[in-house]
Design a protein around this motif. Structure first.
Motif, PDB file in Angstrom:
ATOM      1  N   SER A   1       0.852  -1.192   0.000  1.00  0.00           N
ATOM      2  CA  SER A   1       0.000   0.000   0.000  1.00  0.00           C
ATOM      3  C   SER A   1       0.883   1.235   0.000  1.00  0.00           C
ATOM      4  CB  SER A   1      -0.925   0.001   1.217  1.00  0.00           C
ATOM      5  OG  SER A   1      -0.173  -0.092   2.420  1.00  0.00           O
TER       6      SER A   1
ATOM      7  N   ARG B   1      -2.004  -1.428  -3.834  1.00  0.00           N
ATOM      8  CA  ARG B   1      -2.745  -0.219  -4.192  1.00  0.00           C
ATOM      9  C   ARG B   1      -1.908   1.026  -3.938  1.00  0.00           C
ATOM     10  NH1 ARG B   1      -6.533   2.245   0.285  1.00  0.00           N
ATOM     11  NH2 ARG B   1      -5.464   1.587   2.179  1.00  0.00           N
TER      12      ARG B   1
ATOM     13  N   LEU C   1      -7.751  10.938   4.083  1.00  0.00           N
ATOM     14  CA  LEU C   1      -7.248   9.558   4.069  1.00  0.00           C
ATOM     15  C   LEU C   1      -6.919   9.105   5.491  1.00  0.00           C
ATOM     16  CD1 LEU C   1      -6.566   7.358   1.954  1.00  0.00           C
ATOM     17  CD2 LEU C   1      -4.211   8.193   1.991  1.00  0.00           C
TER      18      LEU C   1
ATOM     19  N   GLN D   1     -10.139   8.381   7.240  1.00  0.00           N
ATOM     20  CA  GLN D   1     -10.818   7.197   6.714  1.00  0.00           C
ATOM     21  C   GLN D   1     -10.112   5.896   7.090  1.00  0.00           C
ATOM     22  OE1 GLN D   1     -10.754   8.109   2.543  1.00  0.00           O
ATOM     23  NE2 GLN D   1     -12.442   9.585   2.668  1.00  0.00           N
ATOM     24  N   GLU D   2      -8.779   5.905   7.014  1.00  0.00           N
ATOM     25  CA  GLU D   2      -8.048   4.636   7.153  1.00  0.00           C
ATOM     26  C   GLU D   2      -7.193   4.541   8.403  1.00  0.00           C
ATOM     27  OE1 GLU D   2      -6.738   2.719   3.775  1.00  0.00           O
ATOM     28  OE2 GLU D   2      -7.909   3.903   2.365  1.00  0.00           O
TER      29      GLU D   2
ATOM     30  N   SER E   1      -1.497   2.925   8.179  1.00  0.00           N
ATOM     31  CA  SER E   1      -2.215   2.056   7.244  1.00  0.00           C
ATOM     32  C   SER E   1      -1.522   1.901   5.894  1.00  0.00           C
ATOM     33  CB  SER E   1      -3.648   2.565   7.048  1.00  0.00           C
ATOM     34  OG  SER E   1      -3.675   3.953   6.807  1.00  0.00           O
ATOM     35  N   PHE E   2      -0.348   2.550   5.713  1.00  0.00           N
ATOM     36  CA  PHE E   2       0.380   2.448   4.447  1.00  0.00           C
ATOM     37  C   PHE E   2       1.835   2.076   4.690  1.00  0.00           C
ATOM     38  CE2 PHE E   2      -3.333   4.858   3.398  1.00  0.00           C
ATOM     39  CZ  PHE E   2      -3.633   4.503   2.084  1.00  0.00           C
TER      40      PHE E   2
ATOM     41  N   LEU F   1       0.470   8.425   8.367  1.00  0.00           N
ATOM     42  CA  LEU F   1      -0.176   7.392   7.554  1.00  0.00           C
ATOM     43  C   LEU F   1       0.690   6.162   7.342  1.00  0.00           C
ATOM     44  CD1 LEU F   1      -1.850   9.804   5.008  1.00  0.00           C
ATOM     45  CD2 LEU F   1      -3.073   8.000   6.232  1.00  0.00           C
TER      46      LEU F   1
END
Length: 228
Positions: free
Chosen positions: A55, A79, A136, A139-140, A144-145, A167
């Motif tokens: 990610s 992604r 982002l 939301q996540e 998360s990345f 993030l």
């Protein structure tokens, strides 16, 4: 680096045909100099593979060379969320979005993502990146990345970096382009706003114990930062 040596470097850089075609098309567009160099694309691809990235985030798409290099290296279920504030004015961009159309550079990016068969991996988002990154994060959530690449307006770097740092998970990587800025950062006589912002960013990075980092003199200079 001499032109002779750089030509040798390019001759020994593995650049997929689709990336070469995108690079040549971009060279003929306004702002073509903003595109990263082929050897930088190869480095991004290698980092994605070495780190096992699934990610990723990109801040600054332009015509999509870096996003395509990253997407091609991602696993089939990987992604990339790619933010871009197109070179045209934001007012024009808003009108185009309202008409369900992309500005020129994002149109080129989407066309090449499709040509390379990676459109399903790339979530291209047009608009102010700061707002997009904040959304982002909401939301996540933090961590998360795996990876982020920043190559956008220089005065926004610190704000983008702070959000990407939230993030990206611990052990993840944030790559930041243009940190040597054509040598301007080392020239005390140059004091335009972008150069001043990059000098401050580099200074802050030196003192930032949240990351380990190295400035790699590739292209226009790339800072590679590992979140502790």
């Amino acid at each position: 680096m001499s032109q002779q040596l750089y030509s040798y470097l390019l001759a020994h850089t593995r650049e997929p045909q689709v990336l070469q075609e995108l690079r040549l098309e971009t060279a003929g567009l306004q702002g073509g100099h903003m595109q990263i160099a082929p050897e930088q694309g190869t480095l991004l691809s290698l980092l994605v593979q070495l780190l096992g990235v699934s990610s990723a985030i990109e801040v600054g798409v332009f015509t999509g060379y870096s996003s395509l290099a990253v997407a091609l290296a991602l696993p089939p279920d990987g992604r990339l969320v790619a933010f871009d504030r197109d070179p045209v004015s934001m007012e024009v961009a808003r009108r185009l979005v309202a008409l369900n159309r992309d500005p020129v550079s994002m149109e080129v990016a989407r066309r090449y993502w499709a040509k390379a068969g990676v459109s399903d991996k790339v979530d291209g988002r047009l608009g102010p990146a700061l707002e997009g990154l904040q959304q982002l994060l909401q939301q996540e959530g933090p961590g998360s990345f795996d990876f982020a690449f920043i190559d956008a307006d220089k005065r926004g770097y610190q704000a983008y970096f702070e959000l990407c740092l939230q993030l990206v998970k611990p052990g993840g990587c944030i790559a930041v382009d243009n940190v040597l800025f054509y040598g301007k950062v080392a020239d005390a006589a140059v004091n335009d706003k972008a150069t001043l912002a990059l000098r401050q960013f580099n200074k802050d990075l030196m003192a930032d114990e949240r990351v380990s980092f190295s400035i790699v003199p590739i292209g226009d200079g790339m800072a590679l930062c590992r979140k502790q």
